[in-house]
Write a protein that holds these residues in place. Structure first.
Motif, short mmCIF file in Angstrom:
data_model
loop_
_atom_site.label_atom_id
_atom_site.label_comp_id
_atom_site.label_asym_id
_atom_site.label_seq_id
_atom_site.Cartn_x
_atom_site.Cartn_y
_atom_site.Cartn_z
N THR A 174 0.95 -1.27 -0.09
CA THR A 174 -0.24 -0.40 0.18
C THR A 174 0.92 1.25 0.21
OG1 THR A 174 0.27 -0.05 2.55
CG2 THR A 174 -1.61 -1.09 1.48
N GLU A 207 1.65 4.41 -8.37
CA GLU A 207 0.46 4.91 -8.19
C GLU A 207 -0.16 4.66 -9.38
OE1 GLU A 207 2.84 9.03 -8.19
OE2 GLU A 207 3.82 8.38 -9.52
N ILE A 232 -3.00 2.31 -8.51
CA ILE A 232 -4.25 2.65 -8.52
C ILE A 232 -4.62 3.37 -9.52
CG2 ILE A 232 -4.92 3.86 -6.54
CD1 ILE A 232 -3.80 1.21 -5.54
N GLN A 233 -4.31 4.34 -10.30
CA GLN A 233 -4.98 5.45 -10.96
C GLN A 233 -5.91 4.20 -12.20
OE1 GLN A 233 -5.84 8.87 -11.25
NE2 GLN A 233 -6.88 7.69 -12.92
N ALA A 262 -6.83 1.09 -11.67
CA ALA A 262 -8.26 0.50 -10.74
C ALA A 262 -9.06 1.27 -11.20
CB ALA A 262 -7.64 -0.08 -10.04
N LYS A 263 -8.77 3.25 -10.76
CA LYS A 263 -10.27 3.80 -10.87
C LYS A 263 -10.06 4.43 -12.33
CE LYS A 263 -8.37 6.68 -6.78
NZ LYS A 263 -7.49 7.69 -6.27
N LYS A 306 -14.16 3.99 -12.56
CA LYS A 306 -14.99 4.79 -13.66
C LYS A 306 -15.06 4.78 -14.38
CE LYS A 306 -12.83 7.35 -15.97
NZ LYS A 306 -11.62 8.65 -16.94
N LEU A 349 -7.26 -0.11 1.52
CA LEU A 349 -7.22 0.95 0.26
C LEU A 349 -8.45 0.41 -0.56
CD1 LEU A 349 -5.94 2.45 -2.01
CD2 LEU A 349 -4.09 0.64 -2.17
N ALA A 350 -9.12 -1.23 -1.29
CA ALA A 350 -8.91 -1.40 -2.25
C ALA A 350 -11.12 -0.45 -2.10
CB ALA A 350 -10.24 -2.86 -2.04
N GLU A 391 -11.95 2.08 -0.74
CA GLU A 391 -11.12 3.62 -1.18
C GLU A 391 -11.33 4.00 -2.79
OE1 GLU A 391 -7.76 5.06 -0.05
OE2 GLU A 391 -8.34 5.32 2.33
N VAL A 392 -11.00 2.49 -3.43
CA VAL A 392 -10.56 2.64 -5.13
C VAL A 392 -12.14 2.46 -5.69
CG1 VAL A 392 -9.15 2.07 -6.77
CG2 VAL A 392 -8.18 2.73 -5.44
#
Length: 338
Positions: A154, A169, A172-173, A175-176, A180, A212-213, A215-216
């Protein structure tokens, strides 16, 4: 699986797929008790290898170590379509992953879309570095059913202990981006999983990966035990918490794989791997394709699946998995429906 994912999977089942699964299970138990390589049906699960190439250098992975003795390359779309023409009607799962990073193959999402049109439940596993906004949208549009994203830390410092040359980073982006576009296109798929490979450097972050999961906005977190090659005298990757380790210390201070190596293996009856260049190998533990059971450039899949090489390998399994190199570091093979 959660309810939505389970419902999606069940919607893709057909009488032929269920009949094939019944044949496989029946022949597995018949072989197990008769000690003969009885095999009915064709695999309900196939892993295809989009590519052997990878952008990372993970220390326990042949792709990361650049240590393959076999050629590196990308699976061709035409070859993939030929495979599905032969076996697609009976497949319940199609896994787009063996070695390498699937998104490196420029035809990867086209192949997923082709399988989706044939009503096959599709899965891939990715390191998450190629999930640009455009690729995220195309992923949703391809109809992919399940996406496993490797997030083995993390914080960047912990993440790069195993995912060498990786950027957390970016993952994470990516995955976002998928989350989306899944919302934007009002799609129920893919079911998005953060997979956390538990090793000693990151085991203290297990609680944080769940945060984290959330949040994403991904659907699930899966903790995975790590396979290491050099474990007998210990390994800095083996977790201190025994429940996350595949290995246990014995009286003389060395380590061994947990559990017993039973003389049977469900995977040899219900699944297989097809490499990017058409080699058929028994399972995902044969990472360098040392146990080639056939080549689809020479024979049909059914000829290979029912052929002499496969039956000899199944016979060897029934005599004892401890005699086969790829089996000695495996704790999964005997689990039905694993």
């Amino acid at each position: 699986m959660n309810i939505a994912d389970t419902t999606n999977f069940l919607s893709k089942l057909t009488p032929l797929k269920l009949w094939n699964a019944g044949q496989l299970l029946s022949s597995y138990y018949a072989a197990k008790f008769s000690r003969k390589p009885i095999q009915w049906g064709i695999p309900m699960t196939i892993s295809v290898e989009p590519t052997t190439a990878c952008n990372l250098r993970c220390p326990e992975c042949p792709s990361g170590l650049r240590s393959f003795s076999r050629p590196t390359g990308n699976m061709k779309s035409d070859f993939f379509r030929n495979v599905l023409d032969e076996v697609g009607s009976r497949l319940t799962y199609l896994i787009f992953y063996f070695q390498g990073e699937p998104y490196i193959n420029p035809s990867f999402l086209d192949m997923v879309a082709h399988a989706s049109k044939k009503n096959i439940y599709t899965i891939t596993s990715t390191n998450g570095h190629f999930l640009s906004d455009d690729n995220a949208r195309k992923t949703i549009e391809s109809g992919l059913d399940r996406m496993i994203i490797s997030v083995d830390g993390t914080t960047q410092e912990v993440y790069e202990n195993y995912r060498k040359e990786g950027k957390l980073e970016n993952v994470i982006q990516g995955a976002k981006n998928v989350v989306k576009w899944k919302k934007k296109l009002k799609s129920k798929t893919p079911h998005i999983i953060f997979q956390f490979l538990v090793v000693k450097p990151n085991e203290h972050q297990i609680p944080e990966i769940y945060k984290l999961a959330e949040e994403v906005g991904v659907d699930e977190v899966k903790l995975k035990t790590a396979q290491v090659y050099d474990y007998e005298h210990g390994n800095p990757l083996i977790p201190t918490d025994d429940k996350y380790a595949r290995y246990e210390k014995v009286q003389d201070g060395t380590y061994k794989v947990k559990g017993d190596l039973d003389d049977h293996c469900w995977k040899l009856w219900h699944s297989c791997v097809i490499t990017w260049d058409g080699r058929v190998v028994p399972c995902c533990f044969d990472k360098d394709a040392q146990h080639q059971l056939g080549a689809m450039q020479k024979n049909s899949f059914k000829e290979i699946w029912q052929g002499e090489n496969y039956n000899n390998f199944r016979t060897q399994i029934l005599k004892g998995r401890d005699q086969i190199d790829i089996c000695t570091n495996c704790t999964e093979g005997c689990k039905v429906w694993a």
